[in-house]
Design an enzyme around this catalytic site. Sequence first.
Site, PDB file in Angstrom:
ATOM      1  N   CYS A 105      51.358   5.322  51.621  1.00 16.89           N
ATOM      2  CA  CYS A 105      52.778   5.644  51.636  1.00 16.89           C
ATOM      3  C   CYS A 105      53.013   6.908  50.804  1.00 16.89           C
ATOM      4  O   CYS A 105      53.967   7.010  50.052  1.00 16.89           O
ATOM      5  CB  CYS A 105      53.632   4.482  51.137  1.00 16.89           C
TER       6      CYS A 105
ATOM      7  N   LYS B  73      51.809  -5.916  56.096  1.00 14.26           N
ATOM      8  CA  LYS B  73      51.200  -5.293  57.275  1.00 14.26           C
ATOM      9  C   LYS B  73      50.353  -6.295  58.051  1.00 14.26           C
ATOM     10  O   LYS B  73      50.300  -6.266  59.285  1.00 14.26           O
ATOM     11  CB  LYS B  73      50.395  -4.069  56.851  1.00 14.26           C
TER      12      LYS B  73
END
Length: 386
Positions: free
Chosen positions: A338, A232
């Site tokens: 997630c 990320k």
Amino acid sequence: MTPAARVAAAIGVLDDCLGGMPVEKALLRWSRASRFAGSKDRAAVRDLVFGGWRRRRSAAHAGGAETGRGIMIGWLRQHDTDPAAIFTGLDHAPAPLTSEETQLSGEASPAIRHDLPDWLWERFSRDLGADAETSAQALRDRAPVFLRVNPRCGDTEAAMGALALDGVEAVAHDEVAGALRVVSGERAVSRSQAYCEGMVELQDAASQAAMLRLPLQDGQSVLDYCAGGGGKALALAARAEISVTAHDISAARMRDIPARAARAGVRIELAERLNGLKADLVLVDAPCSGSGTWRRDPDGKWRLTPERLADLVRLQAELLDQAARHVAPGGSLAYATCSVLAEENDAQVAAFLARCPGWVQRDRMQRLPGPNGDGFFLARFQRGDA
């Protein structure tokens, strides 16, 4: 190896998994003991094992027993293959079916049909409502492979062309700018020139979509508070001329970031200690159940317990509070998981806002697992006077 011999190998690996061994470790053990197996054999056995392990409960029900053999019998039936044609006992094939194994099983419970432990199916039903069934079903099959195009190295068309030269066929994602879905040649991605030269990175489309939602301007600073491998941080660094710092409680988790950043043409600083560092955007990609990604890591759903989930929720809250101290005046705090479970997502957000009244929520995104990506959650906060 014959197809039947591959099934026999998968049965042994699955039995090790049922005995408590992580699936990757069980596959490595089999591979080291099976030097005769070629690369195609190893890939095929891996696919069988992961296919059976994702569907552990429903396949075992269809096969009559929660054993490696029962799972493979049921998995074959689920894929319209007569197990009797594979279970012949000839040329390293599994032993022929017994009379009991030829009988079809009765009606399965919803948790078994959706391949979840009973307590987790209850959570899915409560938290996802009408989406519970489709989300659980998506986790029973292999995940698509998605790539993120690095805008510093080329555009989507250029990336697709470069991948094609190495036998990787990819198409542009319908919803996420710069995301590609690999439709063939998945195993060649890591050897492709496009990957080795930083034009593309492996990253799920839902994660890409979340990083694109975070507001960035040239000159800003970003702190990835739980950076891990840095996927990320890399996605954010590629978007603008910003300074990015990656932090993780374990320096070992960040060991690949420098090489990945160099390949991508971006700069990321590593920091084990932050010493009062402030950033315009602080991202907390928190440790979580991974329930949105269980098709990639099916061990996760079989190993998760209510107690472990409660521990994760407590850790997430601690990390949010710690990370909030590093947000510069006027800056943003982003929280991501997630997971698809409410207690790790919306409930965690509500709890943070309740104990930290100076913050307000500015954005929210939730994606559920399906053909367009994994399950993912993102919330962004700012101080009320910002």
